[in-house]
Design a protein around this motif. Structure first.
Motif, PDB file in Angstrom:
ATOM      1  N   SER A 102      26.487  30.195  30.204  1.00  0.00           N
ATOM      2  CA  SER A 102      26.377  30.057  31.411  1.00  0.00           C
ATOM      3  C   SER A 102      27.245  31.116  32.220  1.00  0.00           C
ATOM      4  CB  SER A 102      26.636  28.654  31.905  1.00  0.00           C
ATOM      5  OG  SER A 102      28.069  28.080  31.890  1.00  0.00           O
ATOM      6  N   GLY A 103      28.653  31.058  31.497  1.00  0.00           N
ATOM      7  CA  GLY A 103      29.513  31.919  32.450  1.00  0.00           C
ATOM      8  C   GLY A 103      30.428  31.032  33.397  1.00  0.00           C
ATOM      9  N   TYR A 104      30.068  29.675  33.347  1.00  0.00           N
ATOM     10  CA  TYR A 104      30.658  28.859  34.300  1.00  0.00           C
ATOM     11  C   TYR A 104      32.221  28.512  33.585  1.00  0.00           C
ATOM     12  CZ  TYR A 104      26.708  27.931  36.970  1.00  0.00           C
ATOM     13  OH  TYR A 104      25.399  27.889  38.008  1.00  0.00           O
ATOM     14  N   ARG A 105      33.243  28.292  34.396  1.00  0.00           N
ATOM     15  CA  ARG A 105      34.334  27.887  33.833  1.00  0.00           C
ATOM     16  C   ARG A 105      34.796  26.267  33.758  1.00  0.00           C
ATOM     17  NH1 ARG A 105      38.346  31.918  37.626  1.00  0.00           N
ATOM     18  NH2 ARG A 105      37.295  33.891  36.652  1.00  0.00           N
ATOM     19  N   ARG A 121      36.773  25.166  30.377  1.00  0.00           N
ATOM     20  CA  ARG A 121      37.256  25.864  29.303  1.00  0.00           C
ATOM     21  C   ARG A 121      38.200  25.496  28.368  1.00  0.00           C
ATOM     22  NH1 ARG A 121      35.637  32.000  31.425  1.00  0.00           N
ATOM     23  NH2 ARG A 121      33.390  31.500  31.851  1.00  0.00           N
TER      24      ARG A 121
END
Length: 134
Positions: A102-105, A121
């Motif tokens: 997703s690339g979400y943090r 993360r």
């Protein structure tokens, strides 16, 4: 203990800063800055998740101020409503894959469709670090 047996609920943050859709966006920005957090869930009066407010969302305020001289408005005007969440019972390995895909943090954490926390993360890396020491 294996990494697959580590669950999101064991590493998530349970004490959250949350916002309501009607909160003033500048107040929300001050809260994010003051608490040094990059985003927070937006909930309705029942505590159900209705959106997320991120630093990126808040940058829209700067654009509105620069272009239109408008410095405010409700959080609802800036928050993201297409929110991806994770279940409290998800294992950390699956969570790591979701972060990579997703690339979400961070993700809001739900249990029975109710907001119960948030996991980042860094929280996932903490699980890995703690297991490496055992």
């Amino acid at each position: 203990m294996s990494l697959k047996s580590c669950l999101v609920r064991d590493y998530m943050a349970g004490q959250l800063i949350t916002f309501k859709a009607e909160d003033e966006i500048m107040d929300a920005i001050h809260e994010l800055v003051e608490h040094r957090i990059a985003g927070a869930p937006v909930v309705d009066d029942k505590g159900d998740l209705i959106g997320m407010l991120s630093e990126l969302d808040c940058l829209k305020v700067a654009l509105n101020a620069g272009y239109y001289g408008d410095w405010g408005g409700p959080v609802a005007d800036y928050m993201s409503t297409a929110v991806e969440s994770v279940d409290a019972e998800m294992n950390i390995v699956d969570l790591a894959q979701k972060f990579l895909d997703s690339g979400y943090r961070r993700f809001p954490v739900l249990r029975n469709n109710r907001l119960v926390g948030q996991i980042s993360r860094r929280d996932a890396l903490r699980a890995l670090s703690e297991l490496a020491v055992d």
